[in-house]
Design an enzyme around this catalytic site. Structure first.
Site, short mmCIF file in Angstrom:
data_model
loop_
_atom_site.label_atom_id
_atom_site.label_comp_id
_atom_site.label_asym_id
_atom_site.label_seq_id
_atom_site.Cartn_x
_atom_site.Cartn_y
_atom_site.Cartn_z
N CYS A 1 -0.24 26.59 -14.05
CA CYS A 1 0.25 27.53 -15.04
C CYS A 1 0.33 26.78 -16.36
O CYS A 1 0.05 25.58 -16.42
CB CYS A 1 1.65 28.03 -14.69
SG CYS A 1 1.73 28.90 -13.12
N GLY B 1 -3.64 30.31 -16.90
CA GLY B 1 -3.10 31.40 -16.09
C GLY B 1 -3.28 32.72 -16.80
O GLY B 1 -2.97 32.84 -17.99
N ASN C 1 5.52 24.90 -14.24
CA ASN C 1 4.13 24.67 -13.82
C ASN C 1 4.20 23.71 -12.64
O ASN C 1 4.67 22.58 -12.80
CB ASN C 1 3.32 24.05 -14.97
CG ASN C 1 1.90 23.71 -14.55
OD1 ASN C 1 1.35 24.32 -13.64
ND2 ASN C 1 1.31 22.75 -15.22
N GLY C 2 3.74 24.16 -11.48
CA GLY C 2 3.79 23.31 -10.30
C GLY C 2 4.09 24.14 -9.07
O GLY C 2 3.94 25.37 -9.08
N TYR D 1 -11.38 19.92 -14.32
CA TYR D 1 -11.56 21.36 -14.46
C TYR D 1 -10.50 22.08 -15.30
O TYR D 1 -10.83 22.88 -16.16
CB TYR D 1 -11.60 22.00 -13.06
CG TYR D 1 -11.61 23.50 -13.07
CD1 TYR D 1 -12.78 24.20 -13.34
CD2 TYR D 1 -10.45 24.23 -12.84
CE1 TYR D 1 -12.79 25.58 -13.37
CE2 TYR D 1 -10.45 25.62 -12.87
CZ TYR D 1 -11.64 26.28 -13.13
OH TYR D 1 -11.64 27.65 -13.17
N CYS E 1 -3.18 11.71 -8.53
CA CYS E 1 -3.23 12.38 -7.24
C CYS E 1 -4.68 12.78 -7.00
O CYS E 1 -5.30 13.42 -7.86
CB CYS E 1 -2.34 13.64 -7.24
SG CYS E 1 -2.54 14.60 -5.71
S1 SF4 Z 1 -5.57 16.27 -7.10
FE1 SF4 Z 1 -3.60 16.61 -6.04
S2 SF4 Z 1 -2.52 18.06 -7.35
FE2 SF4 Z 1 -4.67 18.09 -7.99
S3 SF4 Z 1 -5.62 19.77 -6.90
FE3 SF4 Z 1 -5.93 17.91 -5.66
S4 SF4 Z 1 -4.16 17.83 -4.23
FE4 SF4 Z 1 -3.66 19.29 -5.87
#
Ligand code: SF4
Length: 457
Positions: free
Chosen positions: A2, A34, A107-108, A252, A442
């Site tokens: 978002c 969003g 957002n999350g 993206y 991540c």
């Molecule tokens: S990198 Fe982590 S936070 Fe981003 S879409 Fe993949 S799993 Fe979700």
């Protein structure tokens, strides 16, 4: 995913410097994050007014609505649903008055929000929505902590998940980011018509450009910033913070004119394309074409590094939103969104540059369109690794069954989408393109290494 935006001014201003008007413009610049709903809340001398509508910022939030939100502080949100249906009750801001008046935008995603909801309901708390953000708002509002700052910290220490939160309470704008900083949050500064400095918080720095605001800095993982008139107070959540920004912000989600972790998103995407061309060394191709628009910069980089000319292969319907963040009707949306440019692709051997393949409905559709238009060969060049694991941190890909690469080899995915060749960028080359250390991201949807515990199912 978002978008959140907030403004705290030092004194009450008239339109067009109304904080709600600034927030409207900020949300407009974050519309790509969003498209299901947009909303704002404003603080005016002890009162919080909230307005939210389904749809886009420009169609939902009219001038009359914005002018009905006077005050010194405003927060706003554009929604893409991950927890809770795509209905108005789940739109943000969530306003609660249990003990304190608070409005919250988020957002999350909280992967274990169902358990939290049950616990609160057992204590008699009633919810009007199915959104995890209302749970956060209720926890802050109900807290017996003596100050709003302590109430927010106490709540953050009781929840687990990804969050970039803006909280509006007691005339303060509070921004807080989870200890892993999975979702982005930036601080900016501008001046009103009287030359008074004021502050803004946003999911992406692209929102500052149009407002002629200056980016001050990133809110650090686990940091809480409280903006109170002229003053800013900084707190750190009492827990170890370790940055794990979602790598998809670069691949993206974010606009190319945003800067994240000191890097222009457009430059990172350009390097993603260059790296893939160096990795797969394409031969016998006539043209490199992007899948617009998130593949544009990568396709230019791919063309540069491969020596194959860049060109356009698709016309895009600008009036359909991003298919990745559309809540339903995926297949139809893809077919209505793109059309192959027959004179540009007929008789050509093409490299089609795509930012990622998640469910494969977009890529399968675009490959078929190119072949129907007479392309001799379509090689799909994906500037990310295969998406094999679900995301629990705010992206709508929450089961392995939805992910084409979860249980298929690259050859099987290639055959499924009807391509003649399929190349993915390696994880190492993806990271290299960001010019940031690997441990700052991540990448759980590529490697299953989740920084925050996720449900076992
Ligand atoms: S990198 Fe982590 S936070 Fe981003 S879409 Fe993949 S799993 Fe979700």
């Amino acid at each position: 995913m978002c978008g959140v935006f907030g403004v705290a001014t030092v004194s009450k201003c008239d339109t067009p410097f109304l904080p709600a008007a600034y927030t409207y413009t900020g949300l407009y610049m974050l519309q790509h994050r969003g498209q299901e709903a947009a909303g704002e809340a404003a603080w005016d001398n002890g009162t919080i007014r909230t307005e939210k509508r389904c749809g886009l910022v420009t169609t939902g939030l009219t001038k009359d609505i914005i002018q009905s939100l006077p005050g010194t502080v405003a927060i706003g949100h554009v929604r893409y649903s991950t927890t809770g249906e795509s209905v108005l009750l789940n739109a943000h801001p969530h306003y609660r008055t249990d003990r304190r008046k608070v409005a919250v935008v988020h957002n999350g995603n909280l992967p274990k929000s169902a358990e939290l909801r049950k616990e609160l309901e057992a204590e008699g708390v009633e919810f009007e929505s199915t959104s995890d953000t209302e749970i956060i708002a209720a926890m802050i509002s109900r807290s017996t902590a003596p100050t709003i700052e302590e109430a927010v910290i106490e709540t953050c220490m009781s929840i687990e998940g990804s969050y970039a939160l803006l909280v509006l309470a007691e005339g303060k704008l509070i921004g807080v980011r989870d200890p892993f900083g999975i979702r982005p949050l930036y601080l900016g500064r501008s001046r009103n018509e009287r030359g008074e400095e004021f502050y803004l918080l946003t999911s992406e720095t692209c929102a500052f450009g149009f407002l002629r605001a200056e980016t001050t800095r990133e809110i650090a993982p686990g940091e809480m910033l409280v903006i109170d008139g002229r003053n800013r107070f900084h707190y750190q959540l009492p827990v170890e913070a370790k940055r794990k920004l979602c790598i998809f912000e670069f691949i993206y989600f974010s606009r190319p004119d945003s800067v994240m972790m000191g890097q222009w998103v457009c430059e990172v995407r350009h390097r993603l394309g260059q790296n893939l061309a160096r990795q797969c060394k394409p031969v016998n191709l006539d043209k490199v074409i992007p899948v617009p628009e998130s593949g544009n910069h990568a396709a230019v980089g791919f063309a540069e590094a491969s020596g194959v000319p860049f060109g356009y292969g698709f016309a895009k319907n600008r009036y359909l939103g991003r298919t990745f963040i559309a809540p339903d009707g995926w297949d139809d949306l893809v077919r209505h969104k793109y059309a192959a440019l027959e004179p540009m692709v007929a008789g050509k051997r093409l490299a089609e540059v795509e930012d990622s393949i998640v469910r494969a409905n977009t890529t399968g559709g675009t490959v078929a369109m190119l072949k129907d238009a007479g392309a001799l060969r379509v090689e799909v060049e994906v500037v990310a690794p295969p998406v094999k694991y679900p995301c629990f941190y705010g992206i709508a890909m929450s089961t392995r069954g939805e992910l084409i690469a979860a249980d298929k080899t690259i050859e099987e995915v290639r055959d499924y989408i009807g391509a003649d060749q399929l190349n993915y960028l390696s994880q190492e080359s993806t990271i290299e393109a960001t010019r940031c250390p690997k441990d700052q991201f991540c990448m759980a949807c590529f490697d299953g290494d989740y920084p925050i515990p996720v449900p076992s199912e």
